[in-house]
Design an enzyme around this catalytic site. Structure first.
Site, PDB file in Angstrom:
ATOM      1  N   GLU A 252       0.902  -1.172  -0.010  1.00  0.00           N
ATOM      2  CA  GLU A 252      -0.042   0.022  -0.064  1.00  0.00           C
ATOM      3  C   GLU A 252       0.909   1.234   0.084  1.00  0.00           C
ATOM      4  OE1 GLU A 252      -2.828  -0.001   3.088  1.00  0.00           O
ATOM      5  OE2 GLU A 252      -3.431  -2.094   2.881  1.00  0.00           O
TER       6      GLU A 252
ATOM      7  N   ASP B  62      -5.769   7.654  10.645  1.00  0.00           N
ATOM      8  CA  ASP B  62      -4.339   7.434  10.591  1.00  0.00           C
ATOM      9  C   ASP B  62      -3.857   8.057  12.156  1.00  0.00           C
ATOM     10  OD1 ASP B  62      -3.913   6.608   8.222  1.00  0.00           O
ATOM     11  OD2 ASP B  62      -3.513   8.790   7.351  1.00  0.00           O
TER      12      ASP B  62
ATOM     13  N   TYR C  27     -10.848  -5.164   3.039  1.00  0.00           N
ATOM     14  CA  TYR C  27      -9.850  -5.025   4.278  1.00  0.00           C
ATOM     15  C   TYR C  27     -10.594  -4.793   5.600  1.00  0.00           C
ATOM     16  CZ  TYR C  27      -6.186  -1.577   6.344  1.00  0.00           C
ATOM     17  OH  TYR C  27      -5.342  -1.205   7.047  1.00  0.00           O
TER      18      TYR C  27
END
Length: 271
Positions: free
Chosen positions: A49, A60, A175
């Site tokens: 990725e 994040d 995912y």
């Protein structure tokens, strides 16, 4: 065949689980990012990725936020720069499938037609946009399918009745978020993670990969029993952070890359 599909097919035949590292491109600089991608392949990664540095991330954690800050402050890295790094890595001989990880606003500002033309020409096979929900992705999904770019969705333990709808439209892999909150190294995962993965598995024939918090070989092995792929982000980005001083000097750069290679080799079981 899309390169992601081909990789999962090969891994299935070999009885292996994909190791999928995440790296922030431009940390510490664009040229070194190409070297890091080459190092990941040497260490046993199966796809990678490519994270686009973003100033206002939603998913994040602090390790990846700091990496984005370094990339943006050192070189003002743009979406186009990250895509070009993919092309440079490919020209350097890297065969790994590339998955672009970005938030939606940079793509929108870039222009959707121009964006897909560019990523197709630069050898990118997949796309993850964590802030674009399935309810709003119709136009981009259609363009991605026309371009044979896999739009990879995220599902979390809190997705509940949305899991089936999300998984049904997945391309490349689903995912599966192993922990609630933002990315980051963890010792513990969501208490219902095993049931959650079983639910996702039953909802799709598309491969499933687990990420968020996985940081060592023991955890990789634990999730390899239930998933087709394991994603490691913050732990690798933190290792890069540790060796940034080495990477920034021509005399010690190879030593820094070797530390990254050893860490990822341990994760992949190829140390």
């Amino acid at each position: 065949m899309n390169a992601i599909d081909a990789a999962f097919q090969r891994l299935l035949e070999e009885g292996r689980t994909a190791l999928i590292p995440f790296v922030t491109i431009g940390d510490p600089d664009l040229g070194t990012s190409v070297d890091i991608i080459k190092t990941l392949e040497q260490a046993g990664a199966d796809m990678v990725e490519l994270g686009v540095p973003y100033s206002d991330p939603l998913a994040d954690g602090p390790v990846i936020q700091r990496a984005s800050e370094r990339a943006l402050s050192n070189a003002s890295v743009t979406l186009a720069d990250v895509i070009d790094v993919a092309a440079q890595a490919r020209a350097a001989g890297v065969q790994l499938p590339f998955i672009l990880f970005t938030y939606f606003n940079p793509v929108l500002q870039f222009g959707l037609d121009r964006f897909f033309d560019l990523i197709v020409s630069k050898g990118i096979s997949g796309l993850i946009i964590p802030d674009l929900p399935i309810e709003e992705d119709a136009e981009l999904r259609e363009m991605a399918e026309r371009a044979d770019i896999h739009l990879i969705p995220l599902v979390a333990p809190t997705s509940n009745d949305r899991v089936t709808r999300i998984a049904a439209k997945a391309r490349g892999f689903v995912y599966c978020v192993s922990s609630l909150g933002v990315t980051g190294v963890r010792a513990d995962f969501h208490k219902g993670i095993d049931e959650f993965l079983a639910t996702v598995r039953s909802a799709t024939s598309t491969p499933i990969a687990v990420g968020f918090g996985i940081s060592n070989r023991e955890q990789v092995e634990r999730f390899s029993k239930q998933a087709d792929g394991v994603i490691v982000g913050s732990a690798i980005v933190r290792k890069i952070e540790e060796v940034v001083p080495l990477l920034q000097s021509p005399d010690t750069k190879q030593a820094g890359l070797e530390q990254i290679r050893q860490f990822v080799s341990e994760l992949s079981g190829r140390a």
